[in-house]
Design a protein around this motif. Structure first.
Motif, mmCIF file in Angstrom:
data_model
loop_
_atom_site.group_PDB
_atom_site.id
_atom_site.type_symbol
_atom_site.label_atom_id
_atom_site.label_comp_id
_atom_site.label_asym_id
_atom_site.label_seq_id
_atom_site.Cartn_x
_atom_site.Cartn_y
_atom_site.Cartn_z
ATOM 1 N N MET A 1 0.915 -1.131 0.028
ATOM 2 C CA MET A 1 -0.067 0.115 -0.075
ATOM 3 C C MET A 1 0.951 1.306 0.005
ATOM 4 S SD MET A 1 -2.802 -0.999 2.885
ATOM 5 C CE MET A 1 -1.547 -1.394 4.110
ATOM 6 N N LYS A 2 0.251 2.481 -0.444
ATOM 7 C CA LYS A 2 1.074 3.517 -0.456
ATOM 8 C C LYS A 2 0.291 4.690 0.030
ATOM 9 C CE LYS A 2 4.634 1.839 -2.681
ATOM 10 N NZ LYS A 2 5.693 1.365 -2.006
ATOM 11 N N LYS A 3 0.675 5.644 0.494
ATOM 12 C CA LYS A 3 -0.082 6.964 0.953
ATOM 13 C C LYS A 3 0.512 7.970 -0.022
ATOM 14 C CE LYS A 3 -0.203 10.153 5.184
ATOM 15 N NZ LYS A 3 0.076 10.297 6.054
ATOM 16 N N VAL A 4 -0.410 8.358 -0.741
ATOM 17 C CA VAL A 4 -0.298 9.680 -1.536
ATOM 18 C C VAL A 4 -0.829 11.078 -0.717
ATOM 19 C CG1 VAL A 4 -0.941 10.780 -3.490
ATOM 20 C CG2 VAL A 4 -0.759 8.416 -3.470
ATOM 21 N N GLU A 5 0.185 11.965 -0.520
ATOM 22 C CA GLU A 5 -0.039 13.250 -0.072
ATOM 23 C C GLU A 5 0.034 14.283 -1.167
ATOM 24 O OE1 GLU A 5 2.155 13.747 3.544
ATOM 25 O OE2 GLU A 5 2.633 11.719 3.595
ATOM 26 N N ALA A 6 -1.032 14.905 -1.163
ATOM 27 C CA ALA A 6 -0.865 15.987 -2.311
ATOM 28 C C ALA A 6 -1.264 17.500 -1.707
ATOM 29 C CB ALA A 6 -1.905 15.800 -3.314
ATOM 30 N N VAL A 7 -0.381 18.411 -1.825
ATOM 31 C CA VAL A 7 -0.679 19.765 -1.383
ATOM 32 C C VAL A 7 -1.006 20.588 -2.706
ATOM 33 C CG1 VAL A 7 0.569 21.779 -0.324
ATOM 34 C CG2 VAL A 7 0.979 19.518 0.403
ATOM 35 N N ILE A 8 -2.342 21.078 -2.630
ATOM 36 C CA ILE A 8 -2.840 21.905 -3.691
ATOM 37 C C ILE A 8 -3.543 23.146 -3.465
ATOM 38 C CG2 ILE A 8 -3.463 19.418 -4.783
ATOM 39 C CD1 ILE A 8 -6.361 19.874 -4.139
ATOM 40 N N LYS A 9 -3.920 23.915 -4.488
ATOM 41 C CA LYS A 9 -4.626 25.118 -4.312
ATOM 42 C C LYS A 9 -5.936 24.767 -3.680
ATOM 43 C CE LYS A 9 -2.137 27.895 -7.451
ATOM 44 N NZ LYS A 9 -2.138 28.889 -8.727
ATOM 45 N N PRO A 10 -6.499 25.673 -2.967
ATOM 46 C CA PRO A 10 -7.791 25.257 -2.256
ATOM 47 C C PRO A 10 -9.248 25.070 -3.109
ATOM 48 C CG PRO A 10 -6.570 27.029 -0.840
ATOM 49 C CD PRO A 10 -5.808 26.630 -2.090
ATOM 50 N N HIS A 11 -8.928 26.036 -4.246
ATOM 51 C CA HIS A 11 -10.210 26.157 -5.315
ATOM 52 C C HIS A 11 -10.241 24.687 -6.299
ATOM 53 C CE1 HIS A 11 -6.854 27.927 -7.682
ATOM 54 N NE2 HIS A 11 -7.655 27.401 -8.811
ATOM 55 N N LYS A 12 -9.175 23.934 -6.106
ATOM 56 C CA LYS A 12 -9.036 22.835 -7.022
ATOM 57 C C LYS A 12 -9.467 21.681 -6.380
ATOM 58 C CE LYS A 12 -7.848 22.878 -10.649
ATOM 59 N NZ LYS A 12 -8.607 22.898 -11.759
ATOM 60 N N ILE A 13 -10.068 21.609 -4.862
ATOM 61 C CA ILE A 13 -10.194 20.415 -4.275
ATOM 62 C C ILE A 13 -11.411 19.554 -4.736
ATOM 63 C CG2 ILE A 13 -11.640 21.514 -2.364
ATOM 64 C CD1 ILE A 13 -10.578 19.433 -0.356
ATOM 65 N N GLU A 14 -12.440 20.311 -5.214
ATOM 66 C CA GLU A 14 -13.546 19.356 -5.800
ATOM 67 C C GLU A 14 -13.116 18.842 -6.988
ATOM 68 O OE1 GLU A 14 -16.547 18.651 -4.519
ATOM 69 O OE2 GLU A 14 -15.753 19.517 -2.700
ATOM 70 N N ASP A 15 -12.250 19.630 -7.763
ATOM 71 C CA ASP A 15 -12.219 19.060 -9.008
ATOM 72 C C ASP A 15 -11.205 17.895 -8.838
ATOM 73 O OD1 ASP A 15 -13.173 21.246 -10.380
ATOM 74 O OD2 ASP A 15 -11.195 22.146 -10.712
ATOM 75 N N VAL A 16 -10.322 17.897 -7.864
ATOM 76 C CA VAL A 16 -9.657 16.826 -7.666
ATOM 77 C C VAL A 16 -10.570 15.394 -6.961
ATOM 78 C CG1 VAL A 16 -7.519 15.668 -5.924
ATOM 79 C CG2 VAL A 16 -7.473 17.922 -7.213
ATOM 80 N N ARG A 17 -11.274 15.704 -5.908
ATOM 81 C CA ARG A 17 -12.340 14.834 -5.547
ATOM 82 C C ARG A 17 -12.837 14.252 -6.371
ATOM 83 N NH1 ARG A 17 -17.177 13.838 -3.752
ATOM 84 N NH2 ARG A 17 -17.801 15.732 -4.383
ATOM 85 N N ASN A 18 -13.629 14.920 -7.380
ATOM 86 C CA ASN A 18 -14.374 14.229 -8.457
ATOM 87 C C ASN A 18 -13.653 13.325 -9.404
ATOM 88 O OD1 ASN A 18 -16.684 15.533 -7.374
ATOM 89 N ND2 ASN A 18 -16.514 17.435 -8.817
ATOM 90 N N ALA A 19 -12.403 13.865 -9.682
ATOM 91 C CA ALA A 19 -11.538 12.974 -10.487
ATOM 92 C C ALA A 19 -11.114 11.921 -10.030
ATOM 93 C CB ALA A 19 -10.297 13.654 -10.991
ATOM 94 N N LEU A 20 -11.034 11.768 -8.615
ATOM 95 C CA LEU A 20 -10.550 10.394 -8.001
ATOM 96 C C LEU A 20 -11.465 9.676 -7.844
ATOM 97 C CD1 LEU A 20 -8.353 11.945 -5.040
ATOM 98 C CD2 LEU A 20 -7.552 10.527 -7.000
#
Length: 112
Positions: free
Chosen positions: A1-20
């Motif tokens: 298993m791997k832990k992925v930690e991403a630090v992103i711009k706040p306004h991109k969180i919904e785009d990332v969540r939907n893509a995941l």
């Protein structure tokens, strides 16, 4: 298993969540954080006075996935979080030795 930690711009969180979610990733943890990198902050104007903002607001996402999902998760995060401007963020991957679902006692990949 791997832990992925991403630090992103706040306004991109919904785009990332939907893509995941579109690739079957159903769980993540999001943290509101502040930091700086090459961006180093910026000047802001408030009531006629300039001041320096040294720590920029970011969102940190923690996602634990099976080894075979890592490359797809990295690609999806990078594509959906990218704006093409400085401060888009970073992604880190580390190994997870063990995972336990508290409610059921399931271990490792079954716990994800």
């Amino acid at each position: 298993m791997k832990k992925v930690e991403a630090v992103i711009k706040p306004h991109k969180i919904e785009d990332v969540r939907n893509a995941l979610a579109a690739i079957g990733i159903m769980g993540l943890t999001a943290w509101e954080v502040r930091g700086f990198g090459r961006q180093k902050g910026h000047q802001e104007l408030y009531r006629g006075s300039e001041y320096q903002v040294n720590f920029m607001p970011k969102v940190r996402l923690d996602i634990v996935v099976a080894d075979e999902q890592v490359e797809e998760v990295l690609k999806v995060i990078a594509e959906s979080a990218q704006t093409g401007t400085i401060g888009d963020g970073k992604i880190f991957v580390s190994t997870v030795e063990k995972a336990v679902r508290i409610r059921t006692g399931e271990l490792n990949e079954e716990a994800l």
